[in-house]
Design a protein around this motif. Structure first.
Motif, PDB file in Angstrom:
ATOM      1  N   THR A  53       5.475   8.708  -4.426  1.00  0.00           N
ATOM      2  CA  THR A  53       7.010   8.332  -4.510  1.00  0.00           C
ATOM      3  C   THR A  53       7.532   8.748  -5.384  1.00  0.00           C
ATOM      4  OG1 THR A  53       6.762   6.244  -5.169  1.00  0.00           O
ATOM      5  CG2 THR A  53       7.051   6.432  -2.903  1.00  0.00           C
ATOM      6  N   PRO A  71       8.078  -0.321  -7.905  1.00  0.00           N
ATOM      7  CA  PRO A  71       8.670  -0.654  -6.442  1.00  0.00           C
ATOM      8  C   PRO A  71      10.243  -0.775  -6.851  1.00  0.00           C
ATOM      9  CG  PRO A  71       7.104  -2.067  -6.937  1.00  0.00           C
ATOM     10  CD  PRO A  71       6.910  -1.301  -8.060  1.00  0.00           C
ATOM     11  N   SER A  97       4.107  -4.199  -1.010  1.00  0.00           N
ATOM     12  CA  SER A  97       3.685  -3.234   0.111  1.00  0.00           C
ATOM     13  C   SER A  97       4.950  -3.225   1.037  1.00  0.00           C
ATOM     14  CB  SER A  97       2.588  -4.036   0.896  1.00  0.00           C
ATOM     15  OG  SER A  97       1.379  -4.048   0.162  1.00  0.00           O
ATOM     16  N   SER A 153       9.231   3.137   1.832  1.00  0.00           N
ATOM     17  CA  SER A 153       9.098   4.406   1.156  1.00  0.00           C
ATOM     18  C   SER A 153       8.561   5.555   2.156  1.00  0.00           C
ATOM     19  CB  SER A 153       8.722   4.298  -0.344  1.00  0.00           C
ATOM     20  OG  SER A 153       9.324   3.209  -0.932  1.00  0.00           O
ATOM     21  N   SER A 205      -3.267   7.283  -0.411  1.00  0.00           N
ATOM     22  CA  SER A 205      -2.797   5.819  -0.795  1.00  0.00           C
ATOM     23  C   SER A 205      -3.018   5.121   0.529  1.00  0.00           C
ATOM     24  CB  SER A 205      -1.537   5.833  -1.094  1.00  0.00           C
ATOM     25  OG  SER A 205      -0.596   5.807  -0.236  1.00  0.00           O
ATOM     26  N   SER A 261       6.785  -0.263  -0.184  1.00  0.00           N
ATOM     27  CA  SER A 261       5.787   1.023   0.026  1.00  0.00           C
ATOM     28  C   SER A 261       5.864   1.474   1.220  1.00  0.00           C
ATOM     29  CB  SER A 261       4.525   0.609  -0.917  1.00  0.00           C
ATOM     30  OG  SER A 261       4.566   0.331  -1.843  1.00  0.00           O
ATOM     31  N   GLY A 281      -1.542   0.699  -4.477  1.00  0.00           N
ATOM     32  CA  GLY A 281      -0.398   0.594  -5.411  1.00  0.00           C
ATOM     33  C   GLY A 281      -0.125   1.931  -6.064  1.00  0.00           C
ATOM     34  N   THR A 336       0.528   5.154  -4.083  1.00  0.00           N
ATOM     35  CA  THR A 336       1.904   5.190  -3.552  1.00  0.00           C
ATOM     36  C   THR A 336       2.861   5.422  -4.784  1.00  0.00           C
ATOM     37  OG1 THR A 336       1.399   3.471  -2.056  1.00  0.00           O
ATOM     38  CG2 THR A 336       3.685   3.796  -2.108  1.00  0.00           C
TER      39      THR A 336
END
Lengths: 469, 285, 46
Positions: free
Chosen positions: A72, A214, A351, A357, A18, A354, A65, A68
């Motif tokens: 996650t 998110p 972002s 994270s 990513s 992200s 996007g 990620t």
């Protein structure tokens, strides 16, 4: 209780990829912003603005996007369910199929194989790949959730499952097309119907890919970073149902004043304004979770990213509904105001969350503490400043151009020709180049920091033991 | 309890998503693109036009150009009659766009002569010096493939005949692009309907006024020079050095254009600017 | 009032009722511990 043996390998791989696609997305973004100010930077037929801009957006959404999201979600689901991943093999397949899909998208888009539908430009063979990819991902997450012991599901799991279902429905319906050849197809819907279906997709892709995930991350990584639980799980539940119910009504706010039937536009406008409530439900929940913890904004760089992220979500969900009102849309639509709005969401909200994270994951997937916290702080400031320059300059540009488009002389004629309004945009487009370049510099520092973390000699014994590396 | 049962939860979440979907996305199919919004005169694309449209899509023109005129005063003045649903029934996909880095193109058809488009597509800055539109000269180098285009027409179910397909031989992508641009928004006779009649006597408000002449010169440079040459020597449009037209007559031409001759009308500049232009053109300078 | 308005009003009230039901169910005092338990459990060391 013995800890289950979580699959950390796969999370690490998805983080890496990513990041690769994130770098590509932002770099191409800077390139196309330069093409906007200097047309000599278009090198036809392959490297023109018209072909590169979809690569910027799709690398951003599907590469950075969704990449990620994969990283996650695969991390969170195992811990929230206290279960190892349902299938490691399927996850491995998902990783390589993900990269194959992104590469195939980039190549075909450069070659001009495109449906032209914004954020869904990939032609039908790639659509098929995306569907296979998503199904593989969804099965793995859902089976892991089903396997878990019978207990109350945390809100992050709710948002994850909604995203899995939502993206699947949206993507499939909007992809419907009749192929004319291997890389050319015609939409199954025509004209006004196609527009309405497409923006039902377009706006809800934002909901299901760039809002629900998110939020799942925010609700997970904020308490994990601060060490205190979220303010109210019940508030998050109310906000959840309201959000996923109302979002789907709002697509036509992208089509105000177009030939789409008036009543759809009115519904879209009304539901867009109502969406402020569930959006701010999450924002307020986030802020109240910081009760007594605000000092962490100074001490904990993760919290800084997360709280700024949720703040931009709050601003985004006020500005969005404002733009959805007919009179305001009449003025501002089609100007640079709208890209500025989108970039506050992508650069400021999605972002930022992200980044946080991935910083949180770093010690847990690499088994090493982050290489440099000062560099992470520098990244934060570059991301924030870059994004603010980007958005604010184009909001000003949008208002300026809209004003010029609407200016009229006493005899009822227009004051400015189109070109007279366009040349006024150049200084603001230069400002965008600068904002984008600063943001890109921040990402380079981010990647450097992670690279140095991986290269570090000393490891953290407690966390390496958890992985199966 | 649904909070503990993921399958039940997902069913409920799907239902929540489908309500808004059904009302705002599925239900409109009952009315849109039916007899209710059908417009007489709207025809499918010819093979050449459809290929032009596919090239427009391939080059991503929709990233910078919209194709819907909204029913707003300034917009109708700038671009022409507002767009109607029935005009788009043959558009797969729709190309309304979302950003006007360049102008809207929904009413472009018939505004300029073909020669203008050929020159502009090849090198936009030769016509509009400060534009940021990229050059598309290579479209001139790519020949069309009649078999591919026939297959596309079959897929779309659009009517065509063998003669139209045979005519494609020897044509380039540029020809297709220009044919498509000339079709845009011209299925309904909006230009005729929008034509304004000038009532009363036309009297030059600034005869011989030096300021008006120099203002007119500037307007000429940015609006007329691309077709009539920097020194009015004539290029795409005719030479304008010695027209021998009365002020009032010239005003009419500039205001309404000469639709059949490829001259666009400039009524949206407003009467003051048009008169300044008249004074410049008839100043003998 | 015509049928369309009545339908419109009915749907509006219906949606509000569903929303009220979700709020009542979620904020039910008896289920407070159950509904809030997840946020503590997610903090378990893992």
């Amino acid at each position: 209780m013995e800890k289950p043996s979580y699959n950390t390998d796969i999370v690490r791989s998805f983080v890496t990829w990513s990041l690769v696609w994130g770098l590509v997305a932002v770099l191409v973004g800077v390139i196309v912003s330069l093409q906007m100010v200097n047309p000599d930077l278009n090198f036809g037929p392959y490297l023109t603005f018209g072909r590169l801009r979809p690569i910027h957006t799709n690398a951003g959404i599907y590469g950075w996007g969704v990449g990620t999201i994969f990283a996650t979600f695969l991390f969170m689901v195992q811990r929230l369910c206290k279960q190892p991943l349902w299938s490691d093999k399927l996850a491995k397949f998902q990783l390589w199929f993900f990269n194959a899909t992104i590469i195939a998208s980039a190549v075909t888009l450069l070659l001009g194989y495109t449906t032209s539908k914004e954020y869904h430009e990939m032609e039908w063979p790639i659509d098929v790949m995306v569907v296979i990819l998503w199904v593989a991902f969804a099965i793995n997450i859902i089976m892991t959730i089903i396997k878990r012991k019978d207990e109350q599901m945390y809100i992050s799991l709710w948002y994850m499952m909604a995203a899995l279902i939502g993206v699947a429905i949206l993507y499939l319906v909007n992809a419907a097309a009749v192929p004319a050849s291997l890389f050319k197809s015609y939409s199954a819907y025509a004209g006004t119907n196609d527009a309405n279906v497409h923006w039902w997709f377009g706006h809800n892709a934002v909901a299901m890919a760039l809002t629900a995930p998110p939020l799942a991350m925010f609700y997970y990584f904020l308490p994990k970073s601060t060490g205190v639980p979220i303010y109210s799980h019940r508030l998050s539940i109310i906000a959840f149902w309201s959000l996923i119910f109302m979002y789907l009504w709002t697509g036509a706010h992208h089509l105000l004043w177009t030939p789409v039937p008036d009543w759809i536009q009115t519904l879209a406008m009304a539901f867009s304004v109502m969406l402020i409530a569930p959006s701010w439900g999450s924002v307020i929940n986030g802020y109240l979770s910081m009760n007594g913890q605000w000092h962490q904004m100074k001490e904990n760089y993760l919290v800084k990213f997360l709280i700024l992220g949720i703040t931009f979500y709050g601003l985004q969900t006020l500005q969005g509904p404002m733009q959805s009102i007919r009179s305001f849309s009449a003025f501002i639509h089609y100007t640079d105001w709208v890209p500025a709005h989108i970039h506050m969401g992508t650069m400021g909200w999605v972002s930022m969350i992200s980044f946080a994270s991935i910083y949180f994951l770093a010690p847990r997937i690499y088994g090493r503490e982050i290489y440099s916290i000062p560099l992470a702080n520098l990244h934060f400031w570059l991301a924030l400043i870059g994004q603010l320059i980007w958005s604010i300059s184009l909001w000003v540009a949008g208002v300026l151009q809209a004003g010029m488009w609407n200016a009229m002389n006493d005899d009822g004629s227009l004051t400015y020709t189109f070109m007279e309004t366009m040349v006024e945009m150049y200084p603001y487009w230069w400002a965008r180049v600068i904002g984008g370049a600063i943001y890109f510099a921040g990402i380079l520092i981010f990647v450097y920091n992670l690279y140095m973390t991986v290269r570090k000699k000393e490891t953290i014994p407690s966390t390496t033991a958890e992985g199966r590396a | 309890m649904l909070e503990k049962k993921p399958v039940l939860f997902m069913i409920l979440a799907t239902l929540a998503i489908l309500v808004g979907t059904a009302v705002t996305m599925v239900l409109p199919f009952v009315w849109v693109n039916t007899a209710a919004d059908r417009i007489e005169g709207v025809t499918p694309y010819t093979p050449l036009q459809q290929e032009g449209r596919d090239i427009y899509i391939r080059e991503g023109c929709n990233n910078c150009h919209t194709q819907t005129v909204r029913p707003l005063v300034a917009e109708v003045l700038r671009y022409g009659d507002y767009s109607k649903s029935g005009e788009f029934v043959y558009d797969r996909p729709f190309l309304w766009g979302s950003k006007r880095t360049g102008p809207d193109l929904a009413r472009l058809g018939g505004k300029y002569p073909d020669a203008w488009h050929y020159k502009h597509m090849k090198s936009p800055r030769s016509m509009v010096p400060k534009t940021n539109m990229p050059d598309y000269p290579w479209l001139n180098d790519n020949p069309l493939d009649p078999d591919v285009i026939r297959n596309k027409m079959e897929t779309l179910g659009f009517p065509y005949d063998d003669e139209q397909i045979a005519d494609l031989t020897g044509k380039t992508e540029m020809d297709a692009m220009v044919a498509y641009l000339q079709k845009l928004g011209s299925d309904i006779p909006w230009r005729k309907a929008a034509e304004t009649t000038i009532v009363g006597d036309l009297t030059n408000p600034f005869p011989g006024d030096a300021a008006a002449i120099s203002a007119g010169q500037a307007i000429y440079a940015s609006n007329c020079a691309a077709c009539h040459g920097d020194n009015r020597e004539g290029m795409i449009g005719p030479e304008l050095t010695d027209m021998g037209m009365e002020d009032a007559e010239l005003y009419q031409v500039l205001h309404n254009g000469i639709p059949d001759g490829g001259m666009p009308g400039f009524s949206n500049l407003g009467s003051t600017k048009v008169w300044q232009l008249v004074n410049f053109l008839n100043s003998g300078q | 009032m015509d049928w369309a308005s009545i339908l419109y009003l009915g749907v509006t009230f219906g949606l509000f009722a569903v929303f009220a039901l979700i709020v009542v169910r979620t904020y039910n005092k008896k289920s407070k511990d159950r509904n809030e338990s997840a946020k503590y459990r997610m903090l378990d060391d893992d």
